[in-house]
Design a protein around this motif. Structure first.
Motif, PDB file in Angstrom:
ATOM      1  N   VAL A 117       0.673  -1.469  -0.029  1.00 34.12           N
ATOM      2  CA  VAL A 117      -0.265  -0.066   0.333  1.00 34.12           C
ATOM      3  C   VAL A 117       1.116   1.052   0.047  1.00 34.12           C
ATOM      4  N   THR A 118       0.597   2.166  -0.401  1.00 38.82           N
ATOM      5  CA  THR A 118       1.255   3.051  -0.613  1.00 38.82           C
ATOM      6  C   THR A 118       1.017   4.506   0.265  1.00 38.82           C
ATOM      7  N   PRO A 119       1.954   5.930   1.240  1.00 39.47           N
ATOM      8  CA  PRO A 119       1.416   6.302   2.102  1.00 39.47           C
ATOM      9  C   PRO A 119       0.170   7.530   1.757  1.00 39.47           C
ATOM     10  N   ASP A 120       0.206   7.624   0.582  1.00 36.65           N
ATOM     11  CA  ASP A 120      -1.461   8.573  -0.178  1.00 36.65           C
ATOM     12  C   ASP A 120      -2.042   7.780   0.158  1.00 36.65           C
ATOM     13  N   GLU A 121      -1.995   6.256  -0.154  1.00 35.02           N
ATOM     14  CA  GLU A 121      -3.287   5.558   0.441  1.00 35.02           C
ATOM     15  C   GLU A 121      -3.562   5.332   1.419  1.00 35.02           C
ATOM     16  N   ALA A 122      -2.682   5.355   1.998  1.00 38.74           N
ATOM     17  CA  ALA A 122      -3.496   4.867   3.821  1.00 38.74           C
ATOM     18  C   ALA A 122      -3.025   6.404   4.493  1.00 38.74           C
ATOM     19  N   LEU A 123      -2.893   7.558   4.204  1.00 34.18           N
ATOM     20  CA  LEU A 123      -3.267   9.045   4.234  1.00 34.18           C
ATOM     21  C   LEU A 123      -4.969   8.835   3.929  1.00 34.18           C
ATOM     22  N   LEU A 166      -8.190   9.681   6.298  1.00 34.33           N
ATOM     23  CA  LEU A 166      -8.847  11.350   7.143  1.00 34.33           C
ATOM     24  C   LEU A 166     -10.472  10.374   6.768  1.00 34.33           C
ATOM     25  N   ALA A 167     -10.289   9.833   5.337  1.00 37.63           N
ATOM     26  CA  ALA A 167     -11.440   9.553   4.937  1.00 37.63           C
ATOM     27  C   ALA A 167     -12.694   8.956   5.970  1.00 37.63           C
ATOM     28  N   LEU A 168     -12.163   8.168   6.466  1.00 36.74           N
ATOM     29  CA  LEU A 168     -12.703   7.160   8.083  1.00 36.74           C
ATOM     30  C   LEU A 168     -12.614   7.564   9.041  1.00 36.74           C
ATOM     31  N   SER A 169     -11.467   8.855   9.272  1.00 36.75           N
ATOM     32  CA  SER A 169     -11.633   9.666  10.536  1.00 36.75           C
ATOM     33  C   SER A 169     -13.450  10.767  10.523  1.00 36.75           C
ATOM     34  N   GLY A 170     -13.620  11.348   8.840  1.00 36.21           N
ATOM     35  CA  GLY A 170     -14.364  11.937   9.297  1.00 36.21           C
ATOM     36  C   GLY A 170     -15.764  11.182   9.320  1.00 36.21           C
ATOM     37  N   PHE A 171     -15.476   9.990   8.641  1.00 34.18           N
ATOM     38  CA  PHE A 171     -16.968   8.483   8.494  1.00 34.18           C
ATOM     39  C   PHE A 171     -17.265   8.669   9.756  1.00 34.18           C
ATOM     40  N   SER A 172     -16.434   8.466  10.479  1.00 32.88           N
ATOM     41  CA  SER A 172     -17.042   7.609  12.235  1.00 32.88           C
ATOM     42  C   SER A 172     -17.186   8.553  13.326  1.00 32.88           C
ATOM     43  N   VAL A 173     -16.285  10.434  12.756  1.00 30.73           N
ATOM     44  CA  VAL A 173     -17.172  10.782  13.813  1.00 30.73           C
ATOM     45  C   VAL A 173     -18.608  11.752  13.366  1.00 30.73           C
ATOM     46  N   VAL A 174     -18.399  12.338  12.190  1.00 33.86           N
ATOM     47  CA  VAL A 174     -19.992  12.539  11.600  1.00 33.86           C
ATOM     48  C   VAL A 174     -20.960  11.928  12.009  1.00 33.86           C
ATOM     49  N   LEU A 175     -20.956  10.126  12.199  1.00 33.39           N
ATOM     50  CA  LEU A 175     -22.010   9.661  12.146  1.00 33.39           C
ATOM     51  C   LEU A 175     -22.171   9.209  13.911  1.00 33.39           C
ATOM     52  N   LEU A 176     -21.484   8.958  14.291  1.00 28.89           N
ATOM     53  CA  LEU A 176     -20.855   8.927  15.993  1.00 28.89           C
ATOM     54  C   LEU A 176     -22.164  10.326  16.474  1.00 28.89           C
ATOM     55  N   TRP A 177     -21.579  10.854  15.568  1.00 28.74           N
ATOM     56  CA  TRP A 177     -22.276  12.406  16.333  1.00 28.74           C
ATOM     57  C   TRP A 177     -23.879  12.222  16.473  1.00 28.74           C
ATOM     58  N   LEU A 178     -24.345  11.822  14.621  1.00 29.93           N
ATOM     59  CA  LEU A 178     -25.750  11.952  14.136  1.00 29.93           C
ATOM     60  C   LEU A 178     -26.520  10.597  15.000  1.00 29.93           C
ATOM     61  N   ALA A 179     -25.814   9.419  15.393  1.00 33.29           N
ATOM     62  CA  ALA A 179     -26.281   8.775  16.212  1.00 33.29           C
ATOM     63  C   ALA A 179     -26.231   8.494  17.434  1.00 33.29           C
ATOM     64  N   THR A 180     -25.398   8.940  18.045  1.00 34.62           N
ATOM     65  CA  THR A 180     -25.515   9.826  19.547  1.00 34.62           C
ATOM     66  C   THR A 180     -25.155  10.705  19.646  1.00 34.62           C
ATOM     67  N   ASN A 181     -24.138  11.212  20.355  1.00 40.94           N
ATOM     68  CA  ASN A 181     -25.010  12.773  21.416  1.00 40.94           C
ATOM     69  C   ASN A 181     -23.155  13.347  20.125  1.00 40.94           C
ATOM     70  N   ALA A 182     -23.252  14.674  20.510  1.00 42.38           N
ATOM     71  CA  ALA A 182     -21.696  15.599  20.098  1.00 42.38           C
ATOM     72  C   ALA A 182     -20.736  15.029  21.233  1.00 42.38           C
ATOM     73  N   LEU A 183     -20.741  14.973  22.817  1.00 45.56           N
ATOM     74  CA  LEU A 183     -20.362  14.959  23.419  1.00 45.56           C
ATOM     75  C   LEU A 183     -18.792  13.618  23.041  1.00 45.56           C
ATOM     76  N   ALA A 184     -19.245  12.866  22.638  1.00 46.08           N
ATOM     77  CA  ALA A 184     -19.218  11.326  21.922  1.00 46.08           C
ATOM     78  C   ALA A 184     -18.016  11.154  21.118  1.00 46.08           C
ATOM     79  N   ALA A 185     -19.237  11.922  19.853  1.00 51.85           N
ATOM     80  CA  ALA A 185     -18.524  11.938  18.748  1.00 51.85           C
ATOM     81  C   ALA A 185     -16.953  13.446  18.729  1.00 51.85           C
ATOM     82  N   PHE A 186     -17.474  14.543  19.796  1.00 50.39           N
ATOM     83  CA  PHE A 186     -16.417  14.479  20.802  1.00 50.39           C
ATOM     84  C   PHE A 186     -14.834  14.470  20.556  1.00 50.39           C
ATOM     85  N   LEU A 187     -15.027  13.410  21.692  1.00 50.57           N
ATOM     86  CA  LEU A 187     -13.711  13.137  22.567  1.00 50.57           C
ATOM     87  C   LEU A 187     -13.603  11.474  21.472  1.00 50.57           C
TER      88      LEU A 187
END
Length: 315
Positions: A97-103, A107-128
């Motif tokens: 795997v190339t470094p650019d692919e890993a980056l 980044l994509a999974l970071s945004g995906f996980s935080v936004v969806l955790l916020w929508l599914a639960t609450n802002a504090l959990a997403a912030f943490l």
């Protein structure tokens, strides 16, 4: 971070077509499994219940966030991963795997996980969760790991947040119990990794990582393992007397901490001549015990929570 490891792998003829398993390995699945388990325990021991589907989604998004952290860490550490025997077969240094692919994946999974955790639960959990990803990828990987022997001490906070996030998913707030679960992992992390550093010998020296074994010597590392294990003992026992504890957890904690402390004492009293003579048998044993230590502590908390509605768990 540079592309040096990937280029080295290419020149060595190690490259090949990436498989699904190579991309999955970027997420550090073994670390992710511990994150999932401790987050699940944090969710289930909380005094407020959540809908099973919401709980499933929350744990899934926390796991994805943990995977995102792993991918970003592998992107940044690719240049030293290729030097260390323990990490040389990871996807980037192996040329899969190339470094650019890993980056990009991180980044994509970071945004995906935080936004969806916020929508599914609450802002504090997403912030943490967002803070955990930032702490592991930026504060630990990019700053602490290569600049201070306290890297694993401070950086251990990243791995300690999941049970707190699970608790916040259920309750929407942080309590003493959530802090104690955080501290249990936070104080456990240094002796766990220092035991590993002792028997990995020159890996950290070769990579130029200022692990305590490199900067302060192996004798000092042995003293630090004993000191942190002593500090961990009352913290683990004290958790038994909170709302998430009980007699089952107390017995488990006493046995495990006596066992762990005995191992730390054995490490402290040995010198390098003794350790090398038996191929670091004690250090390897304590490292394995440390893995079991954390799993069984959180497992006991889970048993207390399951039995509590029947009047069999808790005090």
């Amino acid at each position: 971070m540079t592309d040096v490891s990937y280029q080295t792998a290419k020149s060595a003829g190690q490259t090949g077509e990436a498989q699904f398993g190579d991309y999955f390995a970027l997420l550090k699945p073994r670390v992710m499994s511990l994150v999932v388990f401790t987050a699940l325990v944090g969710l289930l021991v909380a005094p407020v219940g959540v809908h099973p589907f919401v709980g499933f989604c929350a744990i899934l998004f926390i796991a994805v966030g943990a995977g995102a952290s792993g991918s970003l860490n592998m992107w940044w550490d690719a240049d030293i991963d290729v030097v260390m025997k323990r990490t040389a077969k990871r996807p980037i240094p192996a040329g899969k795997v190339t470094p650019d692919e890993a980056l990009g994946i991180g980044l994509a999974l970071s945004g995906f996980s935080v936004v969806l955790l916020w929508l599914a639960t609450n802002a504090l959990a997403a912030f943490l969760l967002a803070f955990t990803i930032f702490f592991y990828a930026v504060v630990y990987s990019m700053w602490l790991k290569r600049s201070t022997p306290q890297n694993i001490v401070i950086g251990g906070a990243a791995g300690a947040f999941p049970p707190m996030i699970g608790w916040v998913v259920a309750t929407g707030s942080i309590s003493v119990e959530a802090v104690l679960m955080f501290m249990l992992i936070f104080m456990w992390t240094p002796p766990h990794f220092w035991a590993l550093a002792l028997f990995m010998k020159s890996d950290y020296d070769d990579a130029g990582v200022p692990m305590l074994t490199v900067t302060h010597g192996r004798k000092s590392t042995r003293r630090h393992i004993l000191a942190y294990t002593l500090l961990l003992f009352p913290l683990a026992i004290g958790t038994a007397f909170t709302s998430i504890g009980g007699p089952i957890y107390l017995v488990t904690a006493v046995v495990l901490n006596v066992w762990f402390l005995k191992g730390a004492y054995d490490i402290w009293r040995r010198d390098e001549t003794q350790a090398e003579a038996d191929n670091y048998k004690v250090e390897k044993s304590v490292f394995k015990v440390s893995l079991l230590y954390l799993f069984l502590h959180f497992g006991a908390l889970l048993v207390e929570a399951v039995l509590r509605p029947y009047g069999l768990g808790g005090w």
